[in-house]
Design an enzyme around this catalytic site. Structure first.
Site, mmCIF file in Angstrom:
data_model
loop_
_atom_site.group_PDB
_atom_site.id
_atom_site.type_symbol
_atom_site.label_atom_id
_atom_site.label_comp_id
_atom_site.label_asym_id
_atom_site.label_seq_id
_atom_site.Cartn_x
_atom_site.Cartn_y
_atom_site.Cartn_z
ATOM 1 N N LYS A 1 0.835 -1.199 0.000
ATOM 2 C CA LYS A 1 0.000 0.000 0.000
ATOM 3 C C LYS A 1 0.875 1.256 0.000
ATOM 4 O O LYS A 1 0.603 2.217 -0.705
ATOM 5 C CB LYS A 1 -0.946 -0.014 1.209
ATOM 6 C CG LYS A 1 -2.071 -1.031 1.024
ATOM 7 C CD LYS A 1 -2.843 -1.333 2.304
ATOM 8 C CE LYS A 1 -3.774 -2.521 2.050
ATOM 9 N NZ LYS A 1 -4.473 -2.992 3.236
ATOM 10 N N GLN B 1 -4.885 -1.788 9.296
ATOM 11 C CA GLN B 1 -4.669 -3.104 8.679
ATOM 12 C C GLN B 1 -5.254 -4.206 9.566
ATOM 13 O O GLN B 1 -4.947 -4.293 10.746
ATOM 14 C CB GLN B 1 -3.152 -3.324 8.470
ATOM 15 C CG GLN B 1 -2.810 -4.601 7.725
ATOM 16 C CD GLN B 1 -3.351 -4.632 6.293
ATOM 17 O OE1 GLN B 1 -3.261 -3.665 5.564
ATOM 18 N NE2 GLN B 1 -3.942 -5.754 5.919
ATOM 19 N N ASP C 1 -11.225 2.263 3.457
ATOM 20 C CA ASP C 1 -11.439 0.816 3.287
ATOM 21 C C ASP C 1 -12.921 0.507 3.030
ATOM 22 O O ASP C 1 -13.257 -0.586 2.577
ATOM 23 C CB ASP C 1 -10.996 0.062 4.555
ATOM 24 C CG ASP C 1 -9.697 -0.703 4.339
ATOM 25 O OD1 ASP C 1 -9.355 -0.967 3.169
ATOM 26 O OD2 ASP C 1 -9.036 -1.046 5.338
#
Ligand code: NDP
Length: 281
Positions: free
Chosen positions: A52, A96, A119
């Site tokens: 990322k 995460q 997200d």
């Protein structure tokens, strides 16, 4: 012979477009910043976070990395999210997953301000998707829609079967296919006669987390098969939830693993970061 849907190429195309948009925003003095939080040292998470950061650097998005100790308390993590929520220079916040067992994922996801939820996991983002309002969409399902559209695959009016009903893939995937006017069936571990149900699909999307479970008996001749699964085999090579070699002669188009859905997930995360500017303005 089935068409191979090249996720790597489509993801590269999207990243080029985003790079251009980011450069245009920079010319107007707008910089995009993504904060990435990792708790603990899970090896797979480390690889995802690294990828990322690399994608951010390539596109021109500033990334702030927060690598927290495994023993970080929920309160400490929530305090960091609260601080980032309040920072005007931070556009996106990503935690995460998975988190260590002592931290409640739901509480953490819900703590992220929906305008920064790149997200797309926040209940408000999911609700907005459900009723057709603007908001962030979970990256893997959003990537699959792009993959289908950019590969010239018609969705409207088609029979779509999604196998899997997780919050991050199966459910948002089904809602997105519905939004695109497919006729959608959601199958799961309690579905009876799964083979017959799957065989109805013009577009079969498989997100079950079981290596090579889907063989040609589940596939209607000429169907489009999207394989979300990722598994590392004993020989260290990757495979999906679909038995690619077995299904290939029967289907009309298929995503490979690797090189199918996987690269799209990061491309759509980058897309959400760029889109955050619009949602926050
Ligand atoms: P989950 O484990 O959260 O969900 C799996 C779903 O599959 C559940 O709904 C479950 O049903 C269903 N299922 C399990 N076994 C069967 C079965 N035998 N028959 C029918 N349905 C079954 O997984 P995720 O959705 O998070 O992920 C799915 C896969 O996709 C994994 O391999 C994961 O690694 C991969 N993945 C890939 C991404 C990418 O970027 N390419 C991103 C995210 C995930 P039930 O609800 O009844 O238990």
């Amino acid at each position: 012979m089935a068409k191979i849907i090249d996720g790597k190429a489509v993801a590269a195309q999207i990243k080029e477009e985003l790079k251009e948009r980011t450069a245009q925003l920079k010319e107007k003095g707008i910089e995009i910043t993504l904060a990435v939080i990792q708790v603990g040292k899970d090896a797979a998470s480390g690889v995802y976070v690294g990828n990322k950061k690399k994608a951010c650097a390539y596109i021109g998005i500033r990334s702030l990395a927060y690598e927290l100790e495994e023993g970080t308390t929920q309160e400490e993590l929530l305090a960091l999210i609260d601080e980032l929520n309040g920072r005007k220079d931070v556009n996106g916040i990503l935690v995460q997953l998975p988190l260590p067992a002592h931290i409640e994922e739901d509480k953490v996801i819900s703590a992220i301000c929906p305008e920064k939820d790149v997200d797309g996991f926040h209940p408000q983002s999911v609700g907005a998707l459900c009723i057709g309002q603007a908001g962030f969409v979970s990256c893997t399902p959003a990537g699959i829609i792009q993959l289908l559209k950019r590969s010239g695959i018609e969705i409207a009016g088609k029979e779509c079967v999604v196998i899997g009903r997780s919050n991050i893939v199966g459910k948002p995937m089904s809602l997105l296919m519905l939004r695109e006017n497919a006729t959608v069936t959601i199958a799961h571990s309690r579905t009876e006669n799964l083979k017959e149900v799957a065989k109805r699909a013009d577009i079969l999307i498989v997100a079950i987390g079981r290596p090579k479970m889907i063989t040609r008996e589940y596939i209607k001749e000429g169907a489009v098969v999207i394989d979300v699964g990722i598994h590392r085999k004993e020989d260290h090579r990757l495979c999906g939830d679909v038995d690619y070699d077995d299904v290939m002669p029967v289907c009309g188009a298929i995503t490979p693993v690797p090189g199918g859905v996987g690269p799209m997930t990061i491309a759509m995360l980058m897309n959400n970061c760029v889109e955050s500017i619009r949602l926050q303005s």
